[in-house]
Design a protein around this motif. Structure first.
Motif, PDB file in Angstrom:
ATOM      1  N   ASP A 157       0.760  -1.213   0.054  1.00 45.49           N
ATOM      2  CA  ASP A 157       0.225  -0.187  -0.076  1.00 45.49           C
ATOM      3  C   ASP A 157       0.757   0.980  -0.119  1.00 45.49           C
ATOM      4  O   ASP A 157       0.480   2.371  -0.503  1.00 45.49           O
ATOM      5  CB  ASP A 157      -0.924  -0.096   1.182  1.00 45.49           C
ATOM      6  N   LEU A 175      -7.621  -0.169  -3.645  1.00 47.60           N
ATOM      7  CA  LEU A 175      -7.947   1.248  -3.057  1.00 47.60           C
ATOM      8  C   LEU A 175      -8.965   1.942  -3.720  1.00 47.60           C
ATOM      9  O   LEU A 175     -10.026   2.871  -3.502  1.00 47.60           O
ATOM     10  CB  LEU A 175      -6.408   1.893  -3.356  1.00 47.60           C
ATOM     11  N   ARG A 190     -12.160   3.502  -2.443  1.00 47.88           N
ATOM     12  CA  ARG A 190     -12.607   4.938  -2.644  1.00 47.88           C
ATOM     13  C   ARG A 190     -13.862   5.076  -2.897  1.00 47.88           C
ATOM     14  O   ARG A 190     -14.728   5.980  -2.582  1.00 47.88           O
ATOM     15  CB  ARG A 190     -11.529   5.655  -3.857  1.00 47.88           C
ATOM     16  N   ILE A 213      -7.280   8.697  -0.486  1.00 46.89           N
ATOM     17  CA  ILE A 213      -6.966   7.699  -1.340  1.00 46.89           C
ATOM     18  C   ILE A 213      -6.411   8.108  -2.532  1.00 46.89           C
ATOM     19  O   ILE A 213      -5.396   7.733  -3.176  1.00 46.89           O
ATOM     20  CB  ILE A 213      -8.114   6.793  -1.556  1.00 46.89           C
TER      21      ILE A 213
END
Ligand code: AMP
Ligand code: ZN
Length: 485
Positions: free
Chosen positions: A296, A443, A447, A462
């Protein structure tokens, strides 16, 4: 040159001589699956992988056995506090079995991302309770046990070699033994083989046994499963350095008690810890870094593998993002050098094909062959991966090595390093790896959910996280797409 390993049993470098010529039986303590593996745990499994790959490259037929500790209370020696699996299940609103299953899958996802080869045998504690009971019965029949307050204990004074692995001074320990010691124990180091009376409440995992309904002690799992799959004596056993004084010491005591054979395991390999600048990483404390958190943050799992290879497994390593960035940059320039050689070779040559090509006789006698021999010698000298990496760099920096030889040598080294040099070189530089793509997609999904829940702060965050990784999001009517910025 013969493979030499540092044996904790005896604390010395010893040439590896297997029980059966050409074969190597190896048991590495596997994960406890009530939580994610942290990056410290993963250091242990990268070491096991390097060991197995080195053995295989040296021509051994390796049987690698890994256990899965899917019983929460097997993960500690004390019958105190919480059952970790149960606690984790309660927090997540799942059954203990679901929790174990989920974290087992996540563990193997991590090991796959790190290009760690799958063990030959993967065995779950919960599927081997009968083997544990049978082993405890053998220990009991040979007079090493006593019953106290409903639990069956192992009496360490009956064990001739107790504490040899950890160089333990039992008198010191007795003198130093403090409060908190189970009052039912005859000696402070005695340990439970089978619990029927537990201080844990709401026990979810219980089995019938000759000593009553209960559950096995922590250490018996590894003895029972390793003996089942590798025999009553076998070659190599590995785990983190923390396991030397208790877990492995007790595994040895009870296995030798059951079989009467000594030594049970011939080579003990222990990895030092990975520490954070803030100190120790702990699975039960809950605050730790996972491989996913590195992904991440924009790193490739292979950057972490490269980072680990840069340190010898017997040295403590301090993790920092600066150091990981250093590893990422080094890996990037390594790949650039490989790609340069690929360019020289010209298109139309499949790297995978080249990787599988037997080394020609001209290679062995030439410069590239010398680098490969030095690499092999380094890895066979107690798995000295930093020296191995230096040989890879030497090979790729040497202008006197022809492109094809450089690639052949690098790919041969990669059989042990596991940095996916051929696959990565075939991936266009700007194209994200599958892991990166998965992480970006995850992600984007998070989002979308945040926007739906009107959590615009998180949605913006994000977008920003991805921007910092060079990923630009474009919201279209039906979907969000991404591109490299
Ligand atoms: P666990 O899942 O907690 O049983 O740990 C799995 C493996 O990771 C064991 O071999 C431990 O000894 C090892 N280990 C735990 N913490 C660390 C750490 N910080 N660095 C390296 N190895 C570790
Ligand atoms: Zn173990």
């Amino acid at each position: 040159m013969a493979l030499t390993l540092f044996n904790t049993l005896g604390r010395s470098l010893q040439p590896f001589a297997p029980l059966k010529p050409g074969k190597a039986g190896f048991y590495g303590c596997g994960p406890t699956v009530y939580n994610y593996a942290h990056i410290g745990n993963l250091r242990a499994y990268v070491l096991h992988d390097i060991l197995v790959r080195t053995l295989r490259r040296a021509g051994f037929d390796v049987c690698h056995v890994m256990n899965i500790t899917d019983v929460g209370h097997l993960s500690g020696d004390n019958d105190e506090g919480h059952d970790k699996m149960l606690k984790s299940a309660e927090e997540r609103g799942k059954s203990v079995w679901e929790v174990a299953d989920m974290y087992t899958r996540r563990f193997f996802q991590d090991t796959e991302r790190l290009n760690i080869q799958k063990p030959t045998v993967i065995c779950k504690a919960t599927e081997h309770i009968d083997d544990m009971i049978a082993l405890i019965q053998r220990i009991e029949a040979r007079g090493f046990t006593y019953l106290a307050a409903g639990n069956l204990y192992f009496d360490i004074t009956k064990s001739a070699h107790y504490g040899e692995l950890g160089l333990l001074r039992l008198d010191d320990q007795k003198a130093g033994a403090r409060i908190g010691v189970d009052q039912n124990k005859r000696n402070p180091q005695d340990f439970v083989l089978w619990f029927t009376k537990s201080k844990f409440e709401n026990q979810a995992m219980l089995w019938d046994s000759p000593w009553g309904r209960g559950y096995p002690g922590w250490h018996i799992e590894c003895s029972a499963m390793s003996i089942k799959y590798l025999g009553e004596t076998f070659d190599i056993h590995a785990g983190g350095i923390d396991h030397v004084p208790i877990h492995h010491t007790n595994e040895i005591a009870q296995s030798e008690a059951a079989t009467g054979k000594h030594p049970w395991v011939r080579y003990w390999i222990h990895n030092e810890f990975l520490v954070l600048d803030k100190g120790k990483m702990s699975k039960s404390a809950g605050s730790f870094l996972t491989l996913q958190s590195l992904i991440d943050a924009g790193y490739d799992p292979l950057d972490y593998r490269y980072f680990l290879l840069g340190a010898h497994y017997r040295s403590q390593v301090q993790f920092s993002f600066e150091a990981l960035t250093g590893a990422r940059n080094a890996r990037k320039s390594l790949m650039d050098r490989i790609r340069e050689r690929v360019k020289v070779l010209g298109t139309g040559r499949s790297l995978r094909e080249l990787r599988n090509k037997p080394l020609p006789p001209s290679f062995t006698g030439g410069k590239a062959g010398a680098y490969l021999s030095a690499f092999t010698a380094a890895l066979e000298d107690d798995l000295a991966s930093p020296r191995g990496l230096a040989e890879l760099w030497g090979l790729l920096r040497d202008p006197g090595v022809a492109a094809e030889d450089a690639l052949l040598g690098a790919f041969a080294m990669d059989e042990v390093l596991g940095l996916k040099l051929a696959e990565e070189a075939e991936t266009p530089v700007l194209e994200a790896s599958q892991d990166m793509r998965d992480s970006i997609e995850a992600l984007i999904a998070e989002r979308a959910a945040a926007k739906k829940a009107r959590d615009f702060a998180r949605a913006d965050q994000i977008r920003q996280i991805l921007k910092e990784q060079g990923i630009i999001l474009e919201d279209r009517p039906a979907e969000t797409v991404w591109r490299r910025g």
